[in-house]
Each structure stands twice: as structure tokens, then as C-alpha cells.
Design an enzyme around this catalytic site. Structure first.
Site, mmCIF file in Angstrom:
data_model
loop_
_atom_site.group_PDB
_atom_site.id
_atom_site.type_symbol
_atom_site.label_atom_id
_atom_site.label_comp_id
_atom_site.label_asym_id
_atom_site.label_seq_id
_atom_site.Cartn_x
_atom_site.Cartn_y
_atom_site.Cartn_z
ATOM 1 C CG ASP A 103 103.727 -29.454 42.542
ATOM 2 O OD1 ASP A 103 104.654 -29.798 43.292
ATOM 3 O OD2 ASP A 103 102.514 -29.418 43.142
ATOM 4 C CG ASP A 144 113.840 -28.188 39.891
ATOM 5 O OD1 ASP A 144 112.687 -27.703 40.615
ATOM 6 O OD2 ASP A 144 113.625 -29.069 39.452
HETATM 7 C C1 LIG Z 1 107.823 -29.675 45.028
HETATM 8 S S1 LIG Z 1 106.855 -29.443 46.595
HETATM 9 C C2 LIG Z 1 107.950 -28.075 47.267
HETATM 10 C C3 LIG Z 1 107.745 -28.164 48.786
HETATM 11 C C4 LIG Z 1 108.602 -27.216 49.503
HETATM 12 N N1 LIG Z 1 108.584 -25.851 49.129
HETATM 13 C C5 LIG Z 1 110.199 -27.571 49.461
HETATM 14 O O1 LIG Z 1 110.865 -26.771 48.611
HETATM 15 O O2 LIG Z 1 110.610 -28.527 49.935
HETATM 16 C C6 LIG Z 1 105.414 -28.235 46.264
HETATM 17 C C7 LIG Z 1 104.485 -28.464 47.370
HETATM 18 O O3 LIG Z 1 103.512 -27.577 47.133
HETATM 19 C C8 LIG Z 1 102.247 -28.150 47.413
HETATM 20 N N2 LIG Z 1 101.191 -27.388 46.501
HETATM 21 C C9 LIG Z 1 101.037 -27.565 45.118
HETATM 22 N N3 LIG Z 1 100.210 -26.807 44.835
HETATM 23 C C10 LIG Z 1 99.586 -26.426 45.814
HETATM 24 C C11 LIG Z 1 98.566 -25.233 46.179
HETATM 25 N N4 LIG Z 1 97.842 -24.871 44.833
HETATM 26 N N5 LIG Z 1 98.146 -24.653 47.107
HETATM 27 C C12 LIG Z 1 98.815 -25.139 48.339
HETATM 28 N N6 LIG Z 1 99.892 -26.002 48.263
HETATM 29 C C13 LIG Z 1 100.279 -26.490 46.780
HETATM 30 C C14 LIG Z 1 102.267 -29.365 47.342
HETATM 31 O O4 LIG Z 1 101.494 -30.258 48.017
HETATM 32 C C15 LIG Z 1 103.746 -29.645 47.727
HETATM 33 O O5 LIG Z 1 103.903 -30.251 49.036
#
Ligand SMILES: C[S@@+](CC[C@H](N)C(=O)[O-])C[C@H]1O[C@@H](n2cnc3c(N)ncnc32)[C@H](O)[C@@H]1O
Length: 211
Positions: free
Chosen positions: A113, A149
Site C-alpha cells: 500500500d 507502481d
Molecule cells: C495493494 S495489495 C497487494 C497484494 C499483492 N501483493 C498483489 O500484488 O496482488 C496490498 C496488500 O497488503 C496487505 N497489507 C497492507 N499492509 C499490511 C501489513 N502491515 N501487514 C500485512 N499485510 C498488509 C493488504 O491487506 C493488501 O492485501
């Protein structure tokens, strides 16, 4: 026909009590093979693909969103991916509490994120304290791989990495052979990558290695 191991969904969702302290990967997987960690595993697309492509390694994905973590765990179970597990939890905290020193061959962070607003930058995962944790948990020669990205987040990642003299920045190499149906321009084969390719976005990738 190869039989799938008899795995239950709960076995794929790794449950660790707060008091458990550092875990032993050999207890989780029943073997001493190298372990790789994916942070923000989403629906487990990358984790499943790499676990199937490289069965001689074990894989753990940490995912904060419960529904995604459960979806990914069920997906691993359906495919009999006995060398992979999902953790439902907050990655920075879970790593600090439960991942032993020098125990990982690789850490993968794909499309984290970006928290684009300046006042939210402190929520970004890739920060100096997190990189120090990555250095602690990687075995010698272990790699951190990052893809985003988001140009501003990438600049922020590079700046944070530049200050870590004990992690050597190296060229990014794709961690796994991509699935045959991966779209042109894929480098890691995650769901967000697929979505962003369709939107025509540019990707930024870097890697670092513990000497
Ligand atoms: C933008 S998505 C990308 C998911 C995957 N890596 C992809 O490229 O399709 C970011 C993911 O990271 C998870 N996430 C964000 N912060 C996190 C954290 N501190 N610990 C674990 N997961 C986290 C979110 O819930 C989300 O599913």
C-alpha cells in the site's frame, strides 16, 4: 495420478499465540528447507505459484485482511501446497515477535500500500526500522525483493535502502518462472500486477542482499 496431501484449511492458516515468541520453521513445515516470506500476500496468487514452482523451498505469506488471508489459505489447501502457509496478521509486528534471526532465504514485498498522502507516509511498510528487521531475519546471502507502481514510494524505498549499509542493493531478478498465462510485462505475477498492467502503469523494482 499424484495424490494431494490431506490438508485441512486450518493447517494452512498458521496460528501463533502472542506468547509463543520466535517460532521454529522446522516445526511448522516438518523439514529444514529454506524459508521465504511474502508480506501483503493478498489472495495468495504469487505464494501459490512460487510454492508450486519451487517445492524445495517453504513459503509463508502474511496478510492483514482476514478475508484475503482465509481465501489464500483455502487456495493453498485446494492445490495441496504443503510447503506454504498463510498468517493473518500485521506484518511488521508479526515479524518482530515471531520470526527468528537469520532464518529466511528471501523476503518478497509486491505492490505494498503506497499511502500517497504526506501525512500518511509514516504508515508505509518500507521504512528504516523495517529494513533493520529484514536484515535481522535474512540469512547470509538472503534477498529482499520490492516492486511498486508508485514512483514516490519507490523513491522513498531507495532512500531508506541507501542508508542500510548492511543490505547491498542489487539488480532485481524475477523470483520465479511466470505462469504461462501471465500478461506481457509481468515480473512477479501477482493480482495487482495483472490489474496494473491492464491499466498501463509503469513498475519500479529493486532488490537488496544481505552479504
Ligand atoms: C495493494 S495489495 C497487494 C497484494 C499483492 N501483493 C498483489 O500484488 O496482488 C496490498 C496488500 O497488503 C496487505 N497489507 C497492507 N499492509 C499490511 C501489513 N502491515 N501487514 C500485512 N499485510 C498488509 C493488504 O491487506 C493488501 O492485501
Amino acid at each position: 495420478m499424484a495424490l494431494r496431501p490431506n490438508l485441512k484449511p486450518d493447517e494452512m492458516l498458521l496460528q501463533v499465540t502472542d506468547e509463543a515468541g520466535k517460532i521454529r520453521w522446522a516445526d511448522v513445515f516438518g523439514n529444514d528447507r529454506p524459508v521465504e516470506l511474502e508480506i501483503g500476500a493478498g489472495k495468495g496468487t504469487f505464494l501459490l505459484a512460487i510454492a508450486q514452482a519451487l517445492p524445495e523451498h517453504n513459503y509463508v505469506g502474511i496478510e492483514w485482511a482476514k478475508a484475503y488471508a482465509e481465501f489464500a489459505a483455502d487456495r493453498l489447501r485446494r492445490h495441496g501446497a504443503a510447503n506454504a502457509r498463510i498468517v493473518h496478521g500485521e506484518a511488521a509486528w508479526w515479524v518482530r515477535c515471531h520470526v527468528p534471526d537469520e532464518s529466511l532465504a528471501a523476503v518478497h514485498v509486491y505492490f505494498p500500500d503506497p499511502w500517497p498522502k504526506t501525512r500518511h507516509h509514516k504508515r508505509r511498510l518500507i521504512q528504516v526500522p523495517f529494513l533493520k528487521e529484514v536484515h535481522r531475519i535474512l540469512a547470509a546471502g538472503g534477498k529482499l525483493r520490492l516492486v511498486t507502481d508508485h514512483a514516490d514510494y519507490f523513491a522513498h524505498m531507495r532512500e531508506a535502502l541507501a542508508g542500510q549499509t548492511d543490505l547491498r542493493v542489487i539488480p532485481f531478478d524475477s523470483p520465479v518462472a511466470l505462469r504461462a498465462d501471465a500478461p506481457a510485462g509481468s515480473i512477479v505475477g501477482t493480482n495487482f500486477e495483472r490489474k496494473y498492467i491492464a491499466e498501463g502503469r509503469t513498475f519500479f523494482a529493486t532488490a537488496a542482499q544481505k552479504p
